[in-house]
Design a protein around this motif. Structure first.
Motif, PDB file in Angstrom:
ATOM      1  N   VAL A 248       0.847  -1.203   0.000  1.00  0.00           N
ATOM      2  CA  VAL A 248       0.000   0.000   0.000  1.00  0.00           C
ATOM      3  C   VAL A 248       0.882   1.253   0.000  1.00  0.00           C
ATOM      4  N   VAL A 249       1.915   1.252   0.870  1.00  0.00           N
ATOM      5  CA  VAL A 249       2.791   2.432   0.961  1.00  0.00           C
ATOM      6  C   VAL A 249       3.493   2.680  -0.374  1.00  0.00           C
ATOM      7  N   ARG A 250       3.926   1.591  -0.991  1.00  0.00           N
ATOM      8  CA  ARG A 250       4.683   1.730  -2.242  1.00  0.00           C
ATOM      9  C   ARG A 250       3.825   2.222  -3.416  1.00  0.00           C
ATOM     10  N   GLU A 251       2.534   2.246  -3.199  1.00  0.00           N
ATOM     11  CA  GLU A 251       1.628   2.735  -4.249  1.00  0.00           C
ATOM     12  C   GLU A 251       1.555   4.269  -4.256  1.00  0.00           C
ATOM     13  N   HIS A 252       2.078   4.933  -3.182  1.00  0.00           N
ATOM     14  CA  HIS A 252       1.756   6.360  -3.042  1.00  0.00           C
ATOM     15  C   HIS A 252       2.312   7.249  -4.160  1.00  0.00           C
ATOM     16  N   PRO A 253       3.498   6.973  -4.763  1.00  0.00           N
ATOM     17  CA  PRO A 253       3.914   7.857  -5.870  1.00  0.00           C
ATOM     18  C   PRO A 253       2.913   7.816  -7.035  1.00  0.00           C
ATOM     19  N   LYS A 254       2.370   6.605  -7.310  1.00  0.00           N
ATOM     20  CA  LYS A 254       1.388   6.498  -8.400  1.00  0.00           C
ATOM     21  C   LYS A 254       0.139   7.284  -8.038  1.00  0.00           C
ATOM     22  N   LYS A 255      -0.218   7.216  -6.733  1.00  0.00           N
ATOM     23  CA  LYS A 255      -1.424   7.950  -6.307  1.00  0.00           C
ATOM     24  C   LYS A 255      -1.198   9.445  -6.367  1.00  0.00           C
ATOM     25  N   SER A 256       0.030   9.895  -6.056  1.00  0.00           N
ATOM     26  CA  SER A 256       0.339  11.336  -6.152  1.00  0.00           C
ATOM     27  C   SER A 256       0.109  11.777  -7.588  1.00  0.00           C
ATOM     28  N   LEU A 257       0.579  10.958  -8.514  1.00  0.00           N
ATOM     29  CA  LEU A 257       0.419  11.279  -9.933  1.00  0.00           C
ATOM     30  C   LEU A 257      -1.059  11.289 -10.310  1.00  0.00           C
ATOM     31  N   PHE A 258      -1.794  10.310  -9.797  1.00  0.00           N
ATOM     32  CA  PHE A 258      -3.217  10.192 -10.094  1.00  0.00           C
ATOM     33  C   PHE A 258      -3.975  11.460  -9.673  1.00  0.00           C
ATOM     34  N   HIS A 275       8.569   9.178  -9.724  1.00  0.00           N
ATOM     35  CA  HIS A 275       9.832   8.473  -9.473  1.00  0.00           C
ATOM     36  C   HIS A 275      10.596   8.933  -8.236  1.00  0.00           C
ATOM     37  N   HIS A 276       9.930   9.627  -7.301  1.00  0.00           N
ATOM     38  CA  HIS A 276      10.714  10.169  -6.184  1.00  0.00           C
ATOM     39  C   HIS A 276      11.189   9.114  -5.191  1.00  0.00           C
ATOM     40  N   GLY A 284      14.727   0.856  -6.274  1.00  0.00           N
ATOM     41  CA  GLY A 284      13.608   1.609  -5.699  1.00  0.00           C
ATOM     42  C   GLY A 284      12.276   1.241  -6.329  1.00  0.00           C
ATOM     43  N   TYR A 285      11.265   2.066  -6.081  1.00  0.00           N
ATOM     44  CA  TYR A 285       9.940   1.829  -6.658  1.00  0.00           C
ATOM     45  C   TYR A 285       9.388   3.126  -7.197  1.00  0.00           C
ATOM     46  N   PRO A 286       8.397   3.152  -8.086  1.00  0.00           N
ATOM     47  CA  PRO A 286       7.602   1.999  -8.551  1.00  0.00           C
ATOM     48  C   PRO A 286       8.247   1.225  -9.724  1.00  0.00           C
ATOM     49  N   ASN A 287       9.179   1.802 -10.460  1.00  0.00           N
ATOM     50  CA  ASN A 287       9.622   1.126 -11.691  1.00  0.00           C
ATOM     51  C   ASN A 287      10.981   0.466 -11.616  1.00  0.00           C
ATOM     52  N   GLY A 288      11.735   0.733 -10.546  1.00  0.00           N
ATOM     53  CA  GLY A 288      13.073   0.141 -10.427  1.00  0.00           C
ATOM     54  C   GLY A 288      14.045   0.648 -11.479  1.00  0.00           C
ATOM     55  N   GLU A 293      18.385   7.407 -15.690  1.00  0.00           N
ATOM     56  CA  GLU A 293      17.007   7.137 -16.156  1.00  0.00           C
ATOM     57  C   GLU A 293      15.994   7.792 -15.213  1.00  0.00           C
ATOM     58  N   ILE A 294      16.403   7.951 -13.970  1.00  0.00           N
ATOM     59  CA  ILE A 294      15.507   8.594 -12.995  1.00  0.00           C
ATOM     60  C   ILE A 294      15.551  10.096 -13.266  1.00  0.00           C
ATOM     61  N   PRO A 295      14.376  10.752 -13.385  1.00  0.00           N
ATOM     62  CA  PRO A 295      14.404  12.204 -13.641  1.00  0.00           C
ATOM     63  C   PRO A 295      15.228  12.924 -12.572  1.00  0.00           C
ATOM     64  N   LEU A 296      15.999  13.918 -13.010  1.00  0.00           N
ATOM     65  CA  LEU A 296      16.873  14.644 -12.082  1.00  0.00           C
ATOM     66  C   LEU A 296      16.075  15.245 -10.914  1.00  0.00           C
ATOM     67  N   LEU A 297      14.879  15.768 -11.225  1.00  0.00           N
ATOM     68  CA  LEU A 297      14.086  16.385 -10.151  1.00  0.00           C
ATOM     69  C   LEU A 297      13.732  15.347  -9.084  1.00  0.00           C
ATOM     70  N   SER A 298      13.467  14.095  -9.497  1.00  0.00           N
ATOM     71  CA  SER A 298      13.159  13.033  -8.523  1.00  0.00           C
ATOM     72  C   SER A 298      14.382  12.720  -7.674  1.00  0.00           C
ATOM     73  N   ARG A 299      15.569  12.710  -8.324  1.00  0.00           N
ATOM     74  CA  ARG A 299      16.804  12.409  -7.577  1.00  0.00           C
ATOM     75  C   ARG A 299      17.079  13.480  -6.527  1.00  0.00           C
ATOM     76  N   ILE A 300      16.699  14.731  -6.858  1.00  0.00           N
ATOM     77  CA  ILE A 300      16.890  15.822  -5.890  1.00  0.00           C
ATOM     78  C   ILE A 300      15.883  15.694  -4.746  1.00  0.00           C
ATOM     79  N   ILE A 301      14.610  15.439  -5.092  1.00  0.00           N
ATOM     80  CA  ILE A 301      13.577  15.301  -4.053  1.00  0.00           C
ATOM     81  C   ILE A 301      13.955  14.175  -3.096  1.00  0.00           C
ATOM     82  N   ALA A 302      14.513  13.077  -3.643  1.00  0.00           N
ATOM     83  CA  ALA A 302      14.862  11.917  -2.804  1.00  0.00           C
ATOM     84  C   ALA A 302      15.806  12.326  -1.668  1.00  0.00           C
ATOM     85  N   VAL A 303      16.810  13.149  -1.978  1.00  0.00           N
ATOM     86  CA  VAL A 303      17.781  13.555  -0.945  1.00  0.00           C
ATOM     87  C   VAL A 303      17.134  14.538   0.037  1.00  0.00           C
TER      88      VAL A 303
END
Ligand SMILES: [Fe+2]
Length: 361
Positions: A248-258, A275-276, A284-288, A293-303
């Motif tokens: 359920v927790v791992r679904e949240h990025p998809k739900k944010s997009l939704f 992809h954050h 990682g998740y959702p796509n591994g 390949e991971i968008p730069l903005l997601s890599r920044i948000i992750a940190v």
């Protein structure tokens, strides 16, 4: 048979028409070239830059100035080339009767060429050029070319200002929405705002454009909006989550997009949200996906997200110290995080410690 005088007169007429045609062609080519260059731009400074570079080259000017003002005549934007920026800072208002003198003095040039930037007869700014030292006088054609430049840019400046207003309204609405959501979970209050603040700081370190920084700000504010639909007992559960709960927790990025995917204006941040939680090494998740390949903005948000989450109390654990968190982030550079982003984060921590405060700034 035509007499000599008649032939001379005709030659003169042809010469005049040819020169007019060449001037008209110059104007037309200029307008066309500018519209191609400016059309994709929504950044006032970038539009002003093209306008000045093009205009100064064409008119062989040594100085170029763009000043924009609001309906009250207050200067809202200024940009110059060929002089120090400070020279035009004194011009705070647009006064139709004194602007030529004000500019002449400020620029230190005689007889500047000044044309209005107007939209449907409404002045929104002025464009001004000064001669090069010892350069030729401005001609009538110069004035026409400068006017063509000004007319062409007026629409662009207007669109840019409307776009910025709209964007600022969108950002304010997002902030209000996020605040309302975070208020329901006291331990989350301010989290997204702090992730945005640190994230934009990292983006600055990495030399990202203004547009990318604005996108990052929005993506950081919205990154966890999909958690709204996860039950509190899962989000606040002390101890290990079951496999089912993790799912359920791992679904949240998809739900944010939704939540935001019907808002076309936010299209550019869809992938940043999705992809954050990807990891640099690909676990990682959702796509591994991994690395670049991971968008730069997601890599920044992750940190930024990890720093703020670890240094904040959660219902199921106490906060970590800043030093401990930074050690952990360094240790995960290259596995969980992009090393370039971690480096930028560490540099930011060094010279902008204020951005890492939990207080609102
Ligand atoms: Fe998240």
């Amino acid at each position: 048979m035509l007499d000599k005088d008649r032939i001379k007169a005709l030659e003169k007429e042809i010469g005049r028409l040819t020169s007019e045609l060449s001037d008209a062609y110059k104007e037309l080519a200029l307008v066309y070239e500018l519209s191609l260059k400016m059309a994709p731009l929504l950044d006032t400074a970038a539009i002003a830059d093209i306008l000045l570079i093009k205009g100064m080259g064409l008119l062989e000017a040594g100085v170029g100035v763009v000043i924009l003002f609001n309906t009250d005549g207050e200067v809202t934007f200024r940009s110059s080339k060929g002089i120090e920026e400070g020279r035009i800072l004194g011009i705070e208002r647009y006064r139709p009767d004194t602007i030529e003198d004000d500019l002449s003095k400020a620029l230190g040039v005689k007889d500047p060429l000044i044309v209005p930037i107007a939209l449907k007869e409404k002045r929104i700014g002025i464009l001004c050029f000064g001669k090069k030292e010892g350069g030729r006088k401005f001609s009538l054609l110069d004035k026409r070319l400068a006017s063509a430049l000004a007319t062409q840019s007026a629409g662009m400046f207007m669109s840019s200002s409307l776009y910025l207003k709209l964007e600022s309204l969108l950002l304010k609405t997002i902030r209000a929405l996020i605040r309302a959501i975070e208020e329901r979970e006291p331990y989350l209050v301010g989290h997204s705002e702090r992730v945005a603040r640190i994230g934009v700081g990292i983006a600055q370190e990495l030399g990202l454009s203004e547009k990318e920084k604005r996108n990052l700000e929005m993506a950081s504010l919205l990154h966890d909006i999909g958690k709204m639909s996860i039950e509190r007992k899962i989000l606040e559960k002390p101890g290990r989550l079951t496999e089912e709960e993790w799912k359920v927790v791992r679904e949240h990025p998809k739900k944010s997009l939704f939540v935001i995917e019907d808002i076309g204006e936010l299209r550019e941040i869809f992938s940043a949200l999705l992809h954050h939680h990807e990891r640099y090494e690909g676990k990682g998740y959702p796509n591994g996906i991994k690395g670049e390949e991971i968008p730069l903005l997601s890599r920044i948000i992750a940190v930024a997200d990890t720093f703020d989450a670890m240094t904040s109390d959660r219902p199921y654990r106490m906060r970590y110290t800043e030093e401990g968190t930074i050690r952990e982030i360094k240790a995960c550079s290259g596995s969980q995080f992009d090393p370039k982003v971690v480096e930028a984060f560490l540099r930011l921590r060094e010279h902008r410690p204020d951005l890492f405060s939990k207080e609102e700034v």
